[in-house]
Design a protein around this motif. Structure first.
Motif, mmCIF file in Angstrom:
data_model
loop_
_atom_site.group_PDB
_atom_site.id
_atom_site.type_symbol
_atom_site.label_atom_id
_atom_site.label_comp_id
_atom_site.label_asym_id
_atom_site.label_seq_id
_atom_site.Cartn_x
_atom_site.Cartn_y
_atom_site.Cartn_z
ATOM 1 N N ALA A 126 23.396 -66.500 2.424
ATOM 2 C CA ALA A 126 23.066 -66.037 3.775
ATOM 3 C C ALA A 126 22.589 -67.192 4.650
ATOM 4 O O ALA A 126 23.032 -67.339 5.796
ATOM 5 C CB ALA A 126 21.998 -64.947 3.708
ATOM 6 N N SER B 98 22.394 -67.174 8.669
ATOM 7 C CA SER B 98 21.495 -66.044 8.865
ATOM 8 C C SER B 98 20.596 -65.894 7.636
ATOM 9 O O SER B 98 20.850 -65.059 6.766
ATOM 10 C CB SER B 98 22.293 -64.770 9.114
ATOM 11 N N SER C 225 19.572 -62.501 5.810
ATOM 12 C CA SER C 225 20.655 -61.529 5.626
ATOM 13 C C SER C 225 21.184 -61.459 4.207
ATOM 14 O O SER C 225 22.366 -61.196 3.984
ATOM 15 C CB SER C 225 21.793 -61.856 6.596
ATOM 16 N N GLN D 12 22.984 -58.296 3.454
ATOM 17 C CA GLN D 12 24.330 -58.241 4.036
ATOM 18 C C GLN D 12 25.325 -58.965 3.129
ATOM 19 O O GLN D 12 26.469 -58.540 2.991
ATOM 20 C CB GLN D 12 24.333 -58.854 5.443
#
Length: 113
Positions: free
Chosen positions: A27, A32, A35, A38
């Motif tokens: 990430a 990011s 994240s 994610q």
């Protein structure tokens, strides 16, 4: 596709055999740092389509996140087939196997990971 998703896919595809990265490390490298979850979603939904080496991504403690069931066993077998030692606690020694520095073939600044 979102730019972050594309970067995550590129980063995971670039992890060489015998090395691992953490979800958070991927990430952060994709721009990011907060994240990691994610990254998990991207791996879950896109590993097959993009032939991602999903087994080379582990949690920040160096553990295989999929401890129970077939997925965890498969990840362990795949890592061990690449020479990575996985302990009985499903852990990988990050000091030995974590991708760091300029170990990738491109010009990313991996030293900031």
């Amino acid at each position: 596709m979102q730019p972050f998703t594309l970067k995550v896919i590129e980063i995971i595809q670039a992890i060489p055999a015998g090395k691992v990265m953490t979800y958070g490390q991927v990430a952060q490298s994709a721009g990011s740092p907060r994240s990691a979850r994610q990254v998990v979603r991207i791996l879950h939904s896109m590993s097959g389509k993009y032939k991602l080496p999903w087994h080379r991504v582990i949690n920040a403690k160096g553990e295989i996140a999929l401890k129970d069931g077939e997925g965890g066993h498969e990840q362990r077998v795949l890592l061990e087939s690449e020479g990575i030692v996985v302990s009985s606690e499903h852990k990988v020694d990050l000091t030995v196997y974590q991708l760091r520095g300029r170990e990738l073939e491109d010009d990313r600044d991996w030293d900031t990971i």
